[in-house]
Design a protein around this motif. Sequence first.
Motif, PDB file in Angstrom:
ATOM      1  N   VAL A  16     142.359  76.529 111.611  1.00 11.63           N
ATOM      2  CA  VAL A  16     143.286  75.522 111.093  1.00 11.63           C
ATOM      3  C   VAL A  16     144.032  74.926 112.283  1.00 11.63           C
ATOM      4  N   THR A  17     143.986  73.609 112.403  1.00 12.38           N
ATOM      5  CA  THR A  17     144.685  72.938 113.496  1.00 12.38           C
ATOM      6  C   THR A  17     145.831  72.119 112.913  1.00 12.38           C
ATOM      7  N   VAL A  18     147.022  72.367 113.421  1.00 10.65           N
ATOM      8  CA  VAL A  18     148.221  71.673 112.943  1.00 10.65           C
ATOM      9  C   VAL A  18     148.759  70.821 114.083  1.00 10.65           C
ATOM     10  N   THR A  19     148.859  69.525 113.848  1.00  9.17           N
ATOM     11  CA  THR A  19     149.341  68.613 114.894  1.00  9.17           C
ATOM     12  C   THR A  19     150.471  67.752 114.338  1.00  9.17           C
ATOM     13  N   LEU A  20     151.326  67.299 115.225  1.00  8.24           N
ATOM     14  CA  LEU A  20     152.409  66.399 114.810  1.00  8.24           C
ATOM     15  C   LEU A  20     151.834  65.058 114.359  1.00  8.24           C
ATOM     16  N   LYS A  21     152.413  64.489 113.317  1.00  9.87           N
ATOM     17  CA  LYS A  21     152.007  63.154 112.883  1.00  9.87           C
ATOM     18  C   LYS A  21     152.338  62.144 113.972  1.00  9.87           C
ATOM     19  N   ASN A  22     151.588  61.050 113.992  1.00  7.96           N
ATOM     20  CA  ASN A  22     151.902  59.957 114.915  1.00  7.96           C
ATOM     21  C   ASN A  22     153.319  59.466 114.676  1.00  7.96           C
ATOM     22  N   GLY A  23     154.028  59.210 115.764  1.00  7.64           N
ATOM     23  CA  GLY A  23     155.374  58.672 115.624  1.00  7.64           C
ATOM     24  C   GLY A  23     156.443  59.746 115.649  1.00  7.64           C
ATOM     25  N   VAL A  24     156.060  61.002 115.432  1.00 14.64           N
ATOM     26  CA  VAL A  24     157.039  62.084 115.505  1.00 14.64           C
ATOM     27  C   VAL A  24     157.231  62.461 116.974  1.00 14.64           C
ATOM     28  N   LEU A  25     158.461  62.494 117.410  1.00 12.46           N
ATOM     29  CA  LEU A  25     158.753  62.826 118.810  1.00 12.46           C
ATOM     30  C   LEU A  25     158.272  64.229 119.145  1.00 12.46           C
ATOM     31  N   ASP A  26     157.731  64.405 120.355  1.00 10.02           N
ATOM     32  CA  ASP A  26     157.244  65.708 120.785  1.00 10.02           C
ATOM     33  C   ASP A  26     157.836  66.027 122.158  1.00 10.02           C
ATOM     34  N   PRO A  27     159.063  66.531 122.205  1.00 10.26           N
ATOM     35  CA  PRO A  27     159.713  66.801 123.497  1.00 10.26           C
ATOM     36  C   PRO A  27     158.953  67.829 124.329  1.00 10.26           C
ATOM     37  N   GLN A  28     158.315  68.790 123.651  1.00 10.84           N
ATOM     38  CA  GLN A  28     157.541  69.809 124.371  1.00 10.84           C
ATOM     39  C   GLN A  28     156.351  69.154 125.090  1.00 10.84           C
TER      40      GLN A  28
END
Lengths: 81, 81
Positions: free
Chosen positions: B7-19
Amino acid sequence: MLIRARVTVTLKNGVLDPQGKAISGSLAALGFAGVDSVRQGKVFDIELNAVDKQSAEADLTAMCDKLLANTVIEDYAVEIA
Amino acid sequence: MLIRARVTVTLKNGVLDPQGKAISGSLAALGFAGVDSVRQGKVFDIELNAVDKQSAEADLTAMCDKLLANTVIEDYAVEIA
């Protein structure tokens, strides 16, 4: 050229994964009875500019060795889209 | 039957990813000049017992909705080996 790559970093076999164990326990508590084991890893979606796919792959492997993975306890896989 | 799934979980486009931004900065500081963007996600390697692949897939989707992913800001993909 713009290269889109996915780097997957997973714990080596035999390395304890307390986070995975906790998730496995939570899934059982939620009623998912069949879960045998869960192991958690990381995935990096990287966009980079490179001359060609070969040099991109060399760069990505170097990134894994230097920063993205702890090669003592983790394996990595580089996948170029 | 024993099912192995990823299972791969990724942030949706447009969500900030500071990491991801921090990793991107570190890669630049290490001399990797071509990196455009990095986004970090999670991967879960799950072994579960299920009657068949279809019921395993249904279970895994339910696990994502209930525990593994925050569907407000994250997308997930289920892949059965």
